[in-house]
Scaffold this active site. Structure first.
Site, mmCIF file in Angstrom:
data_model
loop_
_atom_site.group_PDB
_atom_site.id
_atom_site.type_symbol
_atom_site.label_atom_id
_atom_site.label_comp_id
_atom_site.label_asym_id
_atom_site.label_seq_id
_atom_site.Cartn_x
_atom_site.Cartn_y
_atom_site.Cartn_z
ATOM 1 N N LYS A 80 0.867 -1.178 0.000
ATOM 2 C CA LYS A 80 0.000 0.000 0.000
ATOM 3 C C LYS A 80 0.900 1.222 0.000
ATOM 4 O O LYS A 80 2.052 1.148 0.436
ATOM 5 C CB LYS A 80 -0.837 -0.018 1.286
ATOM 6 C CG LYS A 80 -2.098 0.774 1.218
ATOM 7 C CD LYS A 80 -3.293 -0.065 0.813
ATOM 8 C CE LYS A 80 -4.544 0.775 0.731
ATOM 9 N NZ LYS A 80 -5.740 0.002 0.405
ATOM 10 N N GLY A 183 -25.902 1.462 4.353
ATOM 11 C CA GLY A 183 -25.040 2.121 3.362
ATOM 12 C C GLY A 183 -25.432 1.715 1.959
ATOM 13 O O GLY A 183 -25.313 0.540 1.584
ATOM 14 N N GLY A 185 -24.261 2.991 -1.063
ATOM 15 C CA GLY A 185 -23.331 3.578 -2.018
ATOM 16 C C GLY A 185 -23.084 2.640 -3.180
ATOM 17 O O GLY A 185 -23.953 1.840 -3.550
ATOM 18 N N VAL A 187 -21.350 -0.079 -3.537
ATOM 19 C CA VAL A 187 -21.479 -1.511 -3.274
ATOM 20 C C VAL A 187 -22.875 -1.845 -2.735
ATOM 21 O O VAL A 187 -23.507 -2.813 -3.174
ATOM 22 C CB VAL A 187 -20.392 -1.999 -2.283
ATOM 23 C CG1 VAL A 187 -20.527 -3.498 -2.055
ATOM 24 C CG2 VAL A 187 -18.991 -1.665 -2.795
HETATM 25 P P1 NAD Z 1 -19.619 4.666 -1.012
HETATM 26 O O1 NAD Z 1 -18.914 5.847 -0.446
HETATM 27 O O2 NAD Z 1 -20.053 4.649 -2.428
HETATM 28 O O3 NAD Z 1 -20.935 4.370 -0.142
HETATM 29 C C1 NAD Z 1 -20.998 4.437 1.245
HETATM 30 C C2 NAD Z 1 -22.424 4.819 1.609
HETATM 31 O O4 NAD Z 1 -22.582 4.720 3.020
HETATM 32 C C3 NAD Z 1 -22.790 6.248 1.215
HETATM 33 O O5 NAD Z 1 -24.000 6.245 0.508
HETATM 34 C C4 NAD Z 1 -22.912 6.967 2.571
HETATM 35 O O6 NAD Z 1 -23.875 8.010 2.555
HETATM 36 C C5 NAD Z 1 -23.337 5.826 3.467
HETATM 37 N N1 NAD Z 1 -23.108 6.030 4.899
HETATM 38 C C6 NAD Z 1 -22.048 6.614 5.498
HETATM 39 N N2 NAD Z 1 -22.195 6.590 6.827
HETATM 40 C C7 NAD Z 1 -23.363 5.957 7.074
HETATM 41 C C8 NAD Z 1 -24.066 5.608 8.251
HETATM 42 N N3 NAD Z 1 -23.613 5.918 9.457
HETATM 43 N N4 NAD Z 1 -25.231 4.929 8.120
HETATM 44 C C9 NAD Z 1 -25.726 4.622 6.905
HETATM 45 N N5 NAD Z 1 -25.098 4.924 5.764
HETATM 46 C C10 NAD Z 1 -23.935 5.589 5.846
HETATM 47 O O7 NAD Z 1 -18.683 3.421 -0.654
HETATM 48 P P2 NAD Z 1 -18.666 1.994 -1.369
HETATM 49 O O8 NAD Z 1 -17.682 2.015 -2.476
HETATM 50 O O9 NAD Z 1 -20.059 1.534 -1.603
HETATM 51 O O10 NAD Z 1 -18.017 1.102 -0.207
HETATM 52 C C11 NAD Z 1 -18.773 0.734 0.953
HETATM 53 C C12 NAD Z 1 -17.843 0.033 1.949
HETATM 54 O O11 NAD Z 1 -17.253 -1.103 1.328
HETATM 55 C C13 NAD Z 1 -16.674 0.891 2.435
HETATM 56 O O12 NAD Z 1 -16.392 0.556 3.767
HETATM 57 C C14 NAD Z 1 -15.530 0.449 1.545
HETATM 58 O O13 NAD Z 1 -14.285 0.640 2.178
HETATM 59 C C15 NAD Z 1 -15.835 -1.021 1.397
HETATM 60 N N6 NAD Z 1 -15.261 -1.609 0.166
HETATM 61 C C16 NAD Z 1 -15.597 -1.126 -1.059
HETATM 62 C C17 NAD Z 1 -15.035 -1.696 -2.217
HETATM 63 C C18 NAD Z 1 -15.423 -1.199 -3.574
HETATM 64 O O14 NAD Z 1 -15.106 -1.890 -4.569
HETATM 65 N N7 NAD Z 1 -16.090 -0.071 -3.708
HETATM 66 C C19 NAD Z 1 -14.136 -2.774 -2.092
HETATM 67 C C20 NAD Z 1 -13.822 -3.261 -0.818
HETATM 68 C C21 NAD Z 1 -14.395 -2.658 0.309
#
Ligand code: NAD
Length: 359
Positions: A80, A183, A185, A187
């Site tokens: 990293k 959440g 977002g 994913v």
């Molecule tokens: P994102 O930022 O697109 O979505 C996160 C969502 O969570 C947002 O809509 C935000 O408003 C919401 N949120 C934040 N705090 C909150 C709370 N207290 N209660 C309810 N909702 C809340 O992120 P993502 O890309 O969807 O990733 C989600 C998680 O998965 C993260 O922890 C990320 O590290 C992990 N992750 C993502 C990937 C990927 O490919 N995107 C890969 C591995 C791990």
């Protein structure tokens, strides 16, 4: 500040401090372990409060990547990089931004392929393209290929959740099961879509009302309070927002018997894995089931063949289901938390210097 006696130091093979006076680059690149292959991991841009905080983060995150790639069965090690600075200020100064990411590219190049950089919090594909002007050891930038890895992550989480339901509830399908997704977002949305198609009933929460409204409209989901969604009366909870959500209080309040979601580092502390086990909750380790993104990036980076083949990458992500079942059975056999069983399996895989096994 010393590295070898740092509490997060874990026999890391290489830790490089890179500085470039002209662009103002201050970065740390850490390669934890390359027994299974060269390290692949994101480049994080963050306004760390101190150099110490940046070092702690890069040591921890690079180690995490070793475990994640090993469990995913990839021929890759863990690494990293972190850049210390204010990403927003940099966006207002394109010339300095270019100089900085190119300087980072030269630092990556000097590692001679030991580490390949990818996108992470605070960096974009455009930033990585600048890195790529100085080194070919950069992933996720090739035009017309993967793009956003989130749909692949969502698919892996779905398969991991299915494995957990199979083991804990003895069911091959999700019809009628209630799943609370925290959440919505990149994913979380993708996961809701697959869960809905599989016949699950959704309970959803997000801080953004728009996202909640859309999920309610599209999938007939029930909206819940973001503060209390993890305590919903349901079968499965899927944390897909923040890390450290599984703590003493939230575990005490859980009614679901399966936890399977995408968020990184869901356990507030390692001991919470055991707390879940004692409560009879099956926890699908986050770094196992959210590996879809790294799997697809590894394929795209040519680590699994000369061309990106979507079908092959998807078949690889499918294996999260079997690895999940293996870990759940092992945890039961050895009387340990699933998080411990996952760590043990990963360690067995990366502590051997056996690349053939990784292929
Ligand atoms: P994102 O930022 O697109 O979505 C996160 C969502 O969570 C947002 O809509 C935000 O408003 C919401 N949120 C934040 N705090 C909150 C709370 N207290 N209660 C309810 N909702 C809340 O992120 P993502 O890309 O969807 O990733 C989600 C998680 O998965 C993260 O922890 C990320 O590290 C992990 N992750 C993502 C990937 C990927 O490919 N995107 C890969 C591995 C791990």
């Amino acid at each position: 500040m010393t590295v070898f006696s740092h509490r997060e130091f874990d026999g890391h093979e290489r830790v490089v401090f890179a500085q470039d006076a002209e662009s103002g680059l201050k970065a740390i690149l850490a390669v934890h372990n390359t027994n299974r292959g060269p390290a692949l991991g994101g480049c994080r841009f963050w306004s760390y409060a101190s150099d110490e905080e940046a070092l702690t983060d890069v040591l921890r995150l690079s180690r995490g990547m070793t475990y994640k790639s090993a469990l995913a069965g990839l021929p890759l090690g863990g690494g990293k990089s972190v850049v210390i600075g204010d990403a927003r200020a940099l966006r207002r100064d394109p010339a300095r931004r270019e100089a900085l990411f190119r300087a980072l590219g030269r630092a990556v190049e000097q590692l001679g392929g030991l580490y390949t950089a990818a996108e992470d919090v605070g960096t974009s594909v455009a930033d990585l393209e600048l890195v790529g002007r100085e080194t070919r050891h950069v992933a996720g930038v090739a035009a017309g290929q993967v793009g956003d890895p989130s749909p692949y992550t969502a698919y892996g989480v779905f398969r991991g959740l299915q494995a957990a339901v199979k083991h804990r509830l003895g069911r091959d399908d999700l019809k009628g099961l209630s799943v609370a997704v925290q959440g919505l977002g990149h994913v979380g949305q993708g996961l809701c879509e697959q869960l809905s198609e599989a016949g699950a009933k959704l309970i959803v929460a997000d801080l953004e009302e728009e996202r909640v409204a859309e999920t309610v409209r599209r999938f007939g989901a029930r909206a819940a309070d973001p503060e209390t969604i993890l305590a919903s009366d349901c079968d499965v909870v899927a944390p897909c927002a923040l890390g450290a959500v599984l703590n003493d209080d939230s575990i005490a309040a859980l009614k679901a018997t399966v936890v399977a979601g995408a968020a990184n580092n869901q356990l507030a502390e390692p001991r919470h894995g055991e707390a879940l086990r004692r409560k009879g909750v099956l926890y699908a380790p986050d770094y196992l089931i959210n590996a879809g993104g790294i799997i697809v990036i590894a394929y795209e980076a040519g680590r699994r063949g000369p061309r990106f083949e979507r079908a092959q990458a998807m078949a690889h992500i499918d294996r999260i289901y079997d690895t999940g079942l293996e870990i759940f059975a092992r945890a039961e056999r050895e009387g340990v938390a699933t998080s411990t069983a996952a760590d043990r399996l990963a360690e067995e895989r990366f502590r051997r210097r056996d690349r053939a096994e990784a292929a």
